[in-house]
Design a protein around this motif. Structure first.
Motif, PDB file in Angstrom:
ATOM      1  N   MET A   1      37.467  44.682  41.063  1.00 15.79           N
ATOM      2  CA  MET A   1      37.310  43.415  40.395  1.00 15.79           C
ATOM      3  C   MET A   1      36.025  43.423  39.591  1.00 15.79           C
ATOM      4  SD  MET A   1      37.080  39.732  42.217  1.00 15.79           S
ATOM      5  CE  MET A   1      36.476  38.351  41.319  1.00 15.79           C
ATOM      6  N   THR A   2      36.089  42.954  38.374  1.00 12.66           N
ATOM      7  CA  THR A   2      34.902  42.882  37.540  1.00 12.66           C
ATOM      8  C   THR A   2      34.169  41.577  37.795  1.00 12.66           C
ATOM      9  OG1 THR A   2      36.170  41.889  35.757  1.00 12.66           O
ATOM     10  CG2 THR A   2      35.959  44.300  35.751  1.00 12.66           C
ATOM     11  N   THR A   3      32.991  41.483  37.237  1.00 16.07           N
ATOM     12  CA  THR A   3      32.228  40.258  37.426  1.00 16.07           C
ATOM     13  C   THR A   3      32.875  39.121  36.647  1.00 16.07           C
ATOM     14  OG1 THR A   3      30.796  40.769  35.568  1.00 16.07           O
ATOM     15  CG2 THR A   3      30.076  41.508  37.743  1.00 16.07           C
ATOM     16  N   THR A   4      32.682  37.926  37.113  1.00 13.49           N
ATOM     17  CA  THR A   4      33.236  36.753  36.458  1.00 13.49           C
ATOM     18  C   THR A   4      32.309  36.335  35.337  1.00 13.49           C
ATOM     19  OG1 THR A   4      34.283  36.048  38.481  1.00 13.49           O
ATOM     20  CG2 THR A   4      33.954  34.372  36.805  1.00 13.49           C
ATOM     21  N   PRO A   5      32.828  36.230  34.106  1.00 12.15           N
ATOM     22  CA  PRO A   5      31.966  35.863  32.990  1.00 12.15           C
ATOM     23  C   PRO A   5      31.548  34.402  33.070  1.00 12.15           C
ATOM     24  CG  PRO A   5      34.240  35.952  32.273  1.00 12.15           C
ATOM     25  CD  PRO A   5      34.212  36.434  33.714  1.00 12.15           C
ATOM     26  N   ILE A   6      30.411  34.127  32.501  1.00 10.45           N
ATOM     27  CA  ILE A   6      29.971  32.746  32.369  1.00 10.45           C
ATOM     28  C   ILE A   6      30.834  32.118  31.284  1.00 10.45           C
ATOM     29  CG2 ILE A   6      28.079  31.243  31.656  1.00 10.45           C
ATOM     30  CD1 ILE A   6      27.410  32.524  34.261  1.00 10.45           C
ATOM     31  N   GLU A   7      31.436  31.001  31.594  1.00  7.73           N
ATOM     32  CA  GLU A   7      32.248  30.302  30.608  1.00  7.73           C
ATOM     33  C   GLU A   7      31.349  29.380  29.807  1.00  7.73           C
ATOM     34  OE1 GLU A   7      35.713  28.540  32.391  1.00  7.73           O
ATOM     35  OE2 GLU A   7      35.885  30.223  33.756  1.00  7.73           O
TER      36      GLU A   7
ATOM     37  N   ARG B   1      32.866  20.377  38.458  1.00  9.70           N
ATOM     38  CA  ARG B   1      33.527  20.595  39.745  1.00  9.70           C
ATOM     39  C   ARG B   1      34.895  21.265  39.577  1.00  9.70           C
ATOM     40  NH1 ARG B   1      31.585  17.635  43.852  1.00  9.70           N
ATOM     41  NH2 ARG B   1      33.652  17.422  44.752  1.00  9.70           N
ATOM     42  N   GLU B   2      35.261  21.605  38.349  1.00 10.36           N
ATOM     43  CA  GLU B   2      36.574  22.187  38.080  1.00 10.36           C
ATOM     44  C   GLU B   2      36.588  23.684  38.378  1.00 10.36           C
ATOM     45  OE1 GLU B   2      37.646  21.307  34.047  1.00 10.36           O
ATOM     46  OE2 GLU B   2      37.809  19.159  34.442  1.00 10.36           O
ATOM     47  N   GLY B   3      37.641  24.126  39.047  1.00  7.35           N
ATOM     48  CA  GLY B   3      37.830  25.534  39.333  1.00  7.35           C
ATOM     49  C   GLY B   3      38.711  26.199  38.295  1.00  7.35           C
ATOM     50  N   HIS B   4      39.061  27.446  38.559  1.00  8.81           N
ATOM     51  CA  HIS B   4      39.943  28.241  37.703  1.00  8.81           C
ATOM     52  C   HIS B   4      40.999  28.868  38.607  1.00  8.81           C
ATOM     53  CE1 HIS B   4      41.323  31.466  35.083  1.00  8.81           C
ATOM     54  NE2 HIS B   4      40.747  30.829  34.079  1.00  8.81           N
TER      55      HIS B   4
ATOM     56  N   TYR C   1      36.967  32.608  40.808  1.00  8.69           N
ATOM     57  CA  TYR C   1      35.963  31.573  40.968  1.00  8.69           C
ATOM     58  C   TYR C   1      35.369  31.276  39.589  1.00  8.69           C
ATOM     59  CZ  TYR C   1      32.281  35.163  40.919  1.00  8.69           C
ATOM     60  OH  TYR C   1      31.438  36.178  40.571  1.00  8.69           O
ATOM     61  N   ARG C   2      34.908  30.063  39.415  1.00 10.03           N
ATOM     62  CA  ARG C   2      34.427  29.635  38.104  1.00 10.03           C
ATOM     63  C   ARG C   2      32.951  29.306  38.161  1.00 10.03           C
ATOM     64  NH1 ARG C   2      36.928  24.823  34.322  1.00 10.03           N
ATOM     65  NH2 ARG C   2      35.728  25.382  32.466  1.00 10.03           N
ATOM     66  N   GLN C   3      32.235  29.733  37.115  1.00 10.57           N
ATOM     67  CA  GLN C   3      30.803  29.491  37.011  1.00 10.57           C
ATOM     68  C   GLN C   3      30.530  28.448  35.936  1.00 10.57           C
ATOM     69  OE1 GLN C   3      28.399  33.259  37.498  1.00 10.57           O
ATOM     70  NE2 GLN C   3      30.262  34.090  36.598  1.00 10.57           N
TER      71      GLN C   3
ATOM     72  N   ILE D   1      32.212  24.539  46.694  1.00 10.58           N
ATOM     73  CA  ILE D   1      31.297  24.533  45.550  1.00 10.58           C
ATOM     74  C   ILE D   1      29.912  24.898  46.058  1.00 10.58           C
ATOM     75  CG2 ILE D   1      30.240  23.173  43.699  1.00 10.58           C
ATOM     76  CD1 ILE D   1      32.713  21.357  43.777  1.00 10.58           C
ATOM     77  N   SER D   2      29.287  25.845  45.376  1.00  9.94           N
ATOM     78  CA  SER D   2      27.922  26.217  45.741  1.00  9.94           C
ATOM     79  C   SER D   2      27.023  26.130  44.511  1.00  9.94           C
ATOM     80  CB  SER D   2      27.883  27.625  46.342  1.00  9.94           C
ATOM     81  OG  SER D   2      28.550  28.557  45.518  1.00  9.94           O
ATOM     82  N   ILE D   3      25.770  25.844  44.770  1.00  3.62           N
ATOM     83  CA  ILE D   3      24.753  25.749  43.729  1.00  3.62           C
ATOM     84  C   ILE D   3      23.862  26.982  43.871  1.00  3.62           C
ATOM     85  CG2 ILE D   3      22.882  24.376  42.737  1.00  3.62           C
ATOM     86  CD1 ILE D   3      25.659  22.969  42.732  1.00  3.62           C
ATOM     87  N   HIS D   4      23.695  27.704  42.762  1.00  3.83           N
ATOM     88  CA  HIS D   4      22.896  28.926  42.762  1.00  3.83           C
ATOM     89  C   HIS D   4      21.749  28.773  41.779  1.00  3.83           C
ATOM     90  CE1 HIS D   4      26.132  31.526  44.663  1.00  3.83           C
ATOM     91  NE2 HIS D   4      26.696  30.346  44.500  1.00  3.83           N
TER      92      HIS D   4
END
Length: 189
Positions: free
Chosen positions: A1-7, A60-63, A67-69, A161-164
């Motif tokens: 799996m590749t990294t999830t891009p920032i949308e 708060r919306e997912g994909h 996982y969504r950033q 949901i997590s805050i980083h």
């Protein structure tokens, strides 16, 4: 799996998020070592976790596929950024490490984490699973490279949901991931 891009998103900053950004700015501005900075940022994050007015509905919306950033804030000087990760049930990261110190707080639901240690093995290396952790809503953890190899996933039946907070400009870099590991693993828990 590749990294999830920032949308690319235009994030509206809520008043509560603005107060959190101010606290992070003060902690990072002290110019202390990464591990101490991560600790101080974690202290500032904890009181905001679970607050209904921290995130907008869009943040708060997912994909459906990963996982969504959501980039919530990137400091203009590149010294830190704040990201919300939205995890639908079963979504996970690859095994990875990071470009900078990081603080994570679970805002909603819970996150599961497996931590690894990289062990030299002749001309190559392997990963050894060291610890499994379940981080419930309200929990905060932080780390600074090296020693930050892990995998994170949502094993619950609801959204998490997590805050980083990262000590780098994730909006510019596109990801907090420095390396993805596809090495043999030993001692899977």
């Amino acid at each position: 799996m590749t990294t999830t891009p920032i949308e690319p998103t235009v994030s509206r900053v809520t008043a509560r998020l603005g107060a959190f950004v101010d606290g992070v700015r003060e902690a990072v501005g002290r110019g202390l070592p990464p591990d101490v900075t991560a600790y101080l940022v974690g202290e500032r994050l904890a009181p905001f976790l679970g607050a209904d007015d921290l995130l907008t509905p869009e943040q708060r919306e997912g994909h459906a596929d990963r996982y969504r950033q959501h980039v919530l804030h990137a400091e203009p000087d590149g010294s830190f950024s704040i990201v919300a990760l939205v995890w639908l049930p079963g979504q996970r990261t690859s095994i990875h490490d990071h470009v900078s110190w990081c603080v994570t707080g679970v805002h909603e639901g819970e996150e599961h984490e497996r931590r690894y240690r990289l062990v030299p093995d002749g001309l190559s290396s392997r990963l050894v699973a060291e610890k499994d952790v379940v981080n419930p809503q309200g929990s905060v953890c932080g780390f600074a490279p090296p020693g930050d190899i892990h995998r994170v996933w949502n094993a619950c039946g609801t959204t998490a949901i997590s805050i980083h907070v990262y000590g780098a400009d994730i909006a510019r870099l596109g990801s907090s991931v420095r390396r993805v590991y596809e090495l043999p693993t030993e001692g899977e828990l």
